[in-house]
Scaffold this active site. Structure first.
Site, PDB file in Angstrom:
ATOM      1  N   TYR A  66      33.876  50.515  44.558  1.00  0.00           N
ATOM      2  CA  TYR A  66      33.740  51.673  45.113  1.00  0.00           C
ATOM      3  C   TYR A  66      33.016  52.790  44.389  1.00  0.00           C
ATOM      4  CZ  TYR A  66      37.228  49.944  48.516  1.00  0.00           C
ATOM      5  OH  TYR A  66      37.777  49.023  49.373  1.00  0.00           O
ATOM      6  N   ASP A 123      41.903  35.438  48.222  1.00  0.00           N
ATOM      7  CA  ASP A 123      42.691  35.074  49.296  1.00  0.00           C
ATOM      8  C   ASP A 123      43.869  34.474  49.695  1.00  0.00           C
ATOM      9  OD1 ASP A 123      41.344  33.274  47.497  1.00  0.00           O
ATOM     10  OD2 ASP A 123      39.918  32.099  49.079  1.00  0.00           O
ATOM     11  N   ASP A 125      42.883  47.780  47.687  1.00  0.00           N
ATOM     12  CA  ASP A 125      43.017  48.758  48.959  1.00  0.00           C
ATOM     13  C   ASP A 125      43.567  48.010  50.298  1.00  0.00           C
ATOM     14  OD1 ASP A 125      42.082  50.607  50.991  1.00  0.00           O
ATOM     15  OD2 ASP A 125      40.119  50.029  50.438  1.00  0.00           O
ATOM     16  N   ASP A 166      47.603  47.800  51.885  1.00  0.00           N
ATOM     17  CA  ASP A 166      47.786  48.061  53.160  1.00  0.00           C
ATOM     18  C   ASP A 166      48.715  46.721  53.847  1.00  0.00           C
ATOM     19  OD1 ASP A 166      46.765  50.523  53.532  1.00  0.00           O
ATOM     20  OD2 ASP A 166      45.026  49.898  54.952  1.00  0.00           O
ATOM     21  N   LYS A 198      39.434  37.072  41.712  1.00  0.00           N
ATOM     22  CA  LYS A 198      38.463  35.936  42.497  1.00  0.00           C
ATOM     23  C   LYS A 198      37.748  35.442  41.372  1.00  0.00           C
ATOM     24  CE  LYS A 198      36.992  34.279  46.251  1.00  0.00           C
ATOM     25  NZ  LYS A 198      38.082  33.183  47.119  1.00  0.00           N
TER      26      LYS A 198
END
Ligand code: NAD
Length: 356
Positions: A142, A223, A247, A251, A191
């Site tokens: 980001y 994942d 992020d 959520d 990852k």
């Protein structure tokens, strides 16, 4: 003791819920003998209307001069047509950057009384749920280099995921410190089977872990973590991860609880400074109607007392007051299923303050 708090009510339901949270904070002050001095400042749409910009310099100055910041929420349809850089939500990125808030802490807790609200089966959640997602907030994709270029396949755009050892080390320390106060387990999500940045992340987290021999560390690919959160969320205690993975996973973790109006969050800087806010937005659909649940904001005050001021007993008193009010059957409209007593924003705030 006196504590200075910058208060940003923001837009939509922001002012409604912040008023109740401040009420509860004052009650804690009376009971435990603290003074909480508040200074209200503008950000978001309210600031655009008053000053033309979403984050006035005065707001930044007041926040920097305070011990902590309480934020309601920003944004709403009135400002939705403004260009991206001028929208109310831009204030959030600005505040995080100005205040150096590099660690986002989001607990996902299921209150026994509200277990039915979770979309997961009861047997998966039997025994309750209490996990924390620690998300790196000021680095990664980001904030990385970005741009466009021509390729054989036409114009392309790119965003770079990059982490330095220092950035990973400081967020890992936040996670391990938190685990020490909880169930002493950290799951680092990355990852590393694909990304070099994740391999560096994993190596640094392992180095930090050596300073916390009591904490069990495991690694999980993102994942798999997304899957495990719905399959067996109770295996987690503290999850630490990068900005973009955090992020998404934070959520997901909050959706498991089923109650957006119940979840607080903290964004921490080096030292004890932090900004505290509910995880939800400004809910323009119910603003000013006495329908918003103020509990997430009230629990955010609890996190402020615990993490910035080190007032554990006071924070426990807030958590206990919320539990007591739920146990007595009081429900705001978002939680109401036809049983118990339906109450509005102000009454919920009053009831929780009364329990302190
Ligand atoms: P939202 O979280 O505001 O609302 C989603 C749904 O949840 C709505 O139906 C709303 O009524 C309900 N809800 C949210 N909080 C509630 C509460 N405390 N009590 C009862 N019900 C509640 O998300 P959205 O609708 O996607 O966004 C609305 C505005 O908020 C947008 O402008 C968005 O950009 C902004 N936003 C701000 C923040 C922030 O300030 N941190 C975060 C997310 C969204």
């Amino acid at each position: 003791m006196n504590y200075n708090i910058a208060v940003i009510p923001g837009d939509g339901i922001g002012p409604d819920i912040v008023e109740q949270a401040v009420k509860v904070m004052r009650k804690v002050g009376d009971k435990f003998g603290h003074t909480f001095t508040t200074k209200t400042v503008l950000a978001g749409g309210a600031a655009i209307d008053a000053t033309g910009g979403c984050l006035p310099q005065e707001t930044i100055d007041v926040c920097k001069a305070s011990d902590a910041v309480l934020l309601g929420a920003v944004g709403g349809p009135k400002w939705d047509n403004l260009p991206g850089g001028e929208r109310p939500e831009r204030a959030l990125l600005g505040i995080r950057k100005e205040l150096g808030l590099f660690a986002n802490i989001r607990p996902a807790v299921i209150f026994e009384e509200l277990a039915d609200a979770s979309p997961l089966k009861a047997e998966i959640l039997s025994g309750g749920l209490d996990i924390v997602v620690v998300r790196e907030l000021t680095g990664g994709i980001y904030f990385g280099e970005r741009g466009t270029k021509e390729t054989d396949m036409g114009p392309a755009a790119y965003d770079v995921e990059m982490y330095s050892e220092g950035e990973v080390r400081r967020i890992a320390k936040v996670a391990f410190d938190m685990a020490m106060k909880r169930n002493k387990k950290v799951t680092s999500v990355d990852k590393a089977n694909v990304l070099d940045s994740s391999r560096l992340w994993r190596r640094v987290v392992e180095e930090v872990a050596k300073d916390y021999p009591e904490v069990t560390l495991n690694h999980m690919y993102v994942d798999n973590a997304a899957m495990q959160l719905v399959r067996n969320p109770r295996q987690f205690d503290v999850i630490v991860t990068s900005n973009i993975f955090g992020d998404i996973l934070s959520d997901e973790a909050s959706q498991i609880t089923g109650s957006i109006g119940m979840l607080p969050s903290a964004s921490l800087a080096e030292g004890n400074f932090g900004m505290y806010e509910p995880i939800h937005g400004s809910a323009p659909d119910i603003a000013g109607q006495d329908k918003a649940n103020p509990t997430a904001t009230i629990l955010s005050i609890g996190m402020m007392l615990r993490y910035t001021f080190g007032l554990g007993a006071e924070a426990d008193a807030i958590d206990a007051a919320v539990k007591a009010v739920l146990a007595k059957g009081y429900r705001t409209p978002d939680l109401y299923t036809g049983e118990g007593t339906l109450v509005g924003t102000a009454e919920m705030g009053r009831l929780i303050a009364e329990e302190i």
